[in-house]
Design an enzyme around this catalytic site. Structure first.
Site, PDB file in Angstrom:
ATOM      1  N   LYS A 107       0.879  -1.177   0.000  1.00 35.84           N
ATOM      2  CA  LYS A 107       0.000   0.000   0.000  1.00 35.84           C
ATOM      3  C   LYS A 107       0.916   1.227   0.000  1.00 35.84           C
ATOM      4  CE  LYS A 107      -4.240   1.657   2.132  1.00 35.84           C
ATOM      5  NZ  LYS A 107      -4.948   1.991   0.899  1.00 35.84           N
TER       6      LYS A 107
HETATM    7  N1  PMP Z   1      -7.615  -1.332  -3.434  1.00 33.89           N
HETATM    8  C1  PMP Z   1      -7.069  -0.122  -3.221  1.00 33.89           C
HETATM    9  C2  PMP Z   1      -6.316   0.541  -4.329  1.00 33.89           C
HETATM   10  C3  PMP Z   1      -7.205   0.503  -1.977  1.00 33.89           C
HETATM   11  O1  PMP Z   1      -6.673   1.706  -1.764  1.00 33.89           O
HETATM   12  C4  PMP Z   1      -7.953  -0.150  -0.967  1.00 33.89           C
HETATM   13  C5  PMP Z   1      -8.120   0.507   0.375  1.00 33.89           C
HETATM   14  N2  PMP Z   1      -7.047   0.186   1.234  1.00 33.89           N
HETATM   15  C6  PMP Z   1      -8.500  -1.402  -1.238  1.00 33.89           C
HETATM   16  C7  PMP Z   1      -8.317  -1.964  -2.485  1.00 33.89           C
HETATM   17  C8  PMP Z   1      -9.285  -2.144  -0.203  1.00 33.89           C
HETATM   18  O2  PMP Z   1      -8.452  -2.589   0.839  1.00 33.89           O
HETATM   19  P1  PMP Z   1      -8.985  -2.768   2.333  1.00 33.89           P
HETATM   20  O3  PMP Z   1     -10.243  -3.549   2.268  1.00 33.89           O
HETATM   21  O4  PMP Z   1      -7.884  -3.495   3.001  1.00 33.89           O
HETATM   22  O5  PMP Z   1      -9.204  -1.402   2.870  1.00 33.89           O
END
Ligand code: PMP
Length: 291
Positions: A153
């Site tokens: 991330k």
């Molecule tokens: N894809 C992207 C590009 C994101 O920024 C997020 C948010 N973190 C997600 C998917 C979903 O991830 P999560 O469910 O862990 O928040």
């Protein structure tokens, strides 16, 4: 729209191990992260004072940093504790949590082997991320796993997301539908995507984008309900034939997609069920911890 800038608010931000007044949580303009995107972050939500899947998020922050070549000066347990302390210090209960880690200002230039590593955690009240979500194809594809560290991330990966989301907003849409490097459906700029066709839920294989914590949670909720679910490559044209489309993410939670360009979708029974189950689970987890 009256904006309350994020650097001009009351409260406390956890910065490198201590709480600093919100407006004083600053960094130098010659920070490596600002120039070369050497930063990773998390997005979390607390329900009734308890962060949903806190340890998974703290672990992902540590893992994202490792993928980016740096080690955080805090372990998962310390990050968990700091997050809980930040929520308590700011007197919040239902809130969003934004941990961020970055390379400091010791070195300028692409190489930054000896830079210091900083970590901050900010918390604030944040309502629904999407309302009446309508998507349009993104102006950028997601990079191939050979072109970028797609499972981190990492801040740098969001450059094409901001550009794509701005282009979608300029056309009157809420977000962009991003395809992968081979032209298959990937996700939106900040949430994973699912489609329902007949009795089956379909979602893209997460080998080329973030396998969201909400995505994994919603998949287990669907399995508990006995709903057939497949992970596979999905062509964009297949979405036009879907009965329901929804997205998942920490900020987005479970949100129905109401349209992709001029194809519209109802808020259907599967999406509604999973929204209810997810709401129930996040609240139940909070109640369990409080008990
Ligand atoms: N894809 C992207 C590009 C994101 O920024 C997020 C948010 N973190 C997600 C998917 C979903 O991830 P999560 O469910 O862990 O928040």
């Amino acid at each position: 729209m009256a904006l309350v800038p994020y650097d001009d608010r009351d409260g406390w931000i956890w910065l490198d191990g201590e709480f600093v007044p919100w407006r004083e949580a600053r960094l130098h303009v010659l920070s490596h992260a600002l120039h070369y995107a050497s930063a990773v972050f998390e997005g979390e939500r607390a329900y009734g004072g308890t962060v949903f899947k806190l340890t998974e998020h703290s672990q992902r922050l540590v893992d994202s940093a490792r993928v980016m070549g740096f080690e955080l000066p805090y372990g998962v347990a310390e990050l968990d504790a700091a997050t809980k302390a930040a929520i308590a210090k700011n007197g919040l209960s239902d809130c969003y949590v934004r941990p961020v880690a970055w390379r400091g200002s010791e070195m300028m230039g692409v190489s930054a082997q000896h830079s210091s590593i900083h970590v901050a955690i900010a918390v604030w009240e944040w309502g629904a991320y999407y309302s009446d979500l309508r998507l349009t194809p993104a102006i950028y594809h997601r990079p191939a796993p050979t072109a970028a560290p797609v499972h981190s991330k990492a801040a740098g990966l969001y450059m094409i997301c901001t550009l794509s989301k701005h282009a979608a907003e300029a056309k009157g849409f809420g977000d962009a539908l991003m395809l992968d490097h081979e032209g298959y459906v990937a996700e939106t700029t900040g949430a994973n995507l699912f489609m329902v066709k007949g009795d089956t839920i379909h979602t893209p294989l997460p080998d080329r984008f973030l396998n969201g914590i909400t995505r994994q949670t919603v998949m287990s909720l669907a399995r508990e309900r006995g709903l057939p679910l497949v992970e596979r490559r999905i062509l964009p044209a297949e979405l036009a034939e879907a009965d329901e489309v929804f997205v998942t993410g920490t900020a987005a939670e479970v949100t129905a997609v109401r349209a992709i360009d001029d194809v519209t979708y109802p808020l259907g029974p599967v999406t509604r069920q999973l929204m209810d189950d997810f709401r129930g689970l996040t609240r139940a987890t909070a109640a369990e911890v409080a008990a």
